[in-house]
Design a protein around this motif. Structure first.
Motif, PDB file in Angstrom:
ATOM      1  N   TRP A  36     -13.279  46.327  39.519  1.00  0.00           N
ATOM      2  CA  TRP A  36     -12.713  45.365  39.228  1.00  0.00           C
ATOM      3  C   TRP A  36     -12.695  44.390  39.138  1.00  0.00           C
ATOM      4  CZ3 TRP A  36     -10.582  47.262  34.695  1.00  0.00           C
ATOM      5  CH2 TRP A  36     -10.551  48.591  34.264  1.00  0.00           C
ATOM      6  N   ARG A  38     -11.783  39.952  37.186  1.00  0.00           N
ATOM      7  CA  ARG A  38     -10.986  39.376  36.442  1.00  0.00           C
ATOM      8  C   ARG A  38     -12.119  38.034  36.722  1.00  0.00           C
ATOM      9  NH1 ARG A  38      -5.164  39.156  39.323  1.00  0.00           N
ATOM     10  NH2 ARG A  38      -5.824  37.457  40.913  1.00  0.00           N
ATOM     11  N   VAL A  48     -11.739  41.881  42.790  1.00  0.00           N
ATOM     12  CA  VAL A  48      -9.623  42.076  42.259  1.00  0.00           C
ATOM     13  C   VAL A  48      -9.616  43.470  43.253  1.00  0.00           C
ATOM     14  CG1 VAL A  48      -8.182  42.823  40.884  1.00  0.00           C
ATOM     15  CG2 VAL A  48      -9.925  41.398  39.898  1.00  0.00           C
ATOM     16  N   TYR A  94      -9.714  40.863  32.350  1.00  0.00           N
ATOM     17  CA  TYR A  94      -9.987  41.660  33.778  1.00  0.00           C
ATOM     18  C   TYR A  94     -11.659  43.087  33.070  1.00  0.00           C
ATOM     19  CZ  TYR A  94      -6.197  41.288  36.070  1.00  0.00           C
ATOM     20  OH  TYR A  94      -5.141  40.703  36.855  1.00  0.00           O
TER      21      TYR A  94
END
Length: 127
Positions: A36, A38, A48, A94
């Motif tokens: 992930w 962002r 992330v 995200y």
């Protein structure tokens, strides 16, 4: 064709929680590193959390450690990001991403390793 579709974003008050999902299609992602990232307005994309590859190997940015949890449902090809104790600094789009071609065996924060990306889901945290 590999596709990643994020969902679960929205508007939440500071201190609240959200759970993001990333549904994968076109490949069985259980053996791939996934992550992930962002991107906030005016800022560069940042890592992330990452997960690899069927084991208990995870990696988190210091800014989210202890608040966010990455997990996956390999049977259904879904990657999750559970977010708790959100702050306005977590406001961003995200993105989930998958490493299909490099074949790394450990989670990584290096965006260049991930060769498939979703379209993103907006998370907005109000103060």
């Amino acid at each position: 064709q590999v596709q990643l579709v994020e969902s679960g974003g929205g508007l939440v008050q500071a201190g609240g929680s959200l759970k993001l999902s990333c549904a994968g299609a076109g490949r069985a992602f259980s053996r791939y590193a996934m992550g992930w990232f962002r991107q906030a307005p005016g800022k560069e994309r940042e890592f992330v959390a990452g997960d690899c590859c069927g084991g208990d190997s995870t990696l988190y940015a210091d800014s989210v450690k202890g608040r966010f949890t990455i997990s996956r449902d390999d049977a259904n090809n879904i990657l999750y990001l559970q977010m708790h104790n959100l702050t306005p600094e977590d406001t961003a789009v995200y993105y989930c991403a998958a490493d299909v071609n490099y074949g790394i065996r450990e989670p990584t924060s290096e965006g260049r390793i991930y060769d498939y990306w979703g379209q993103g889901t907006q998370v907005t945290v109000s103060s």
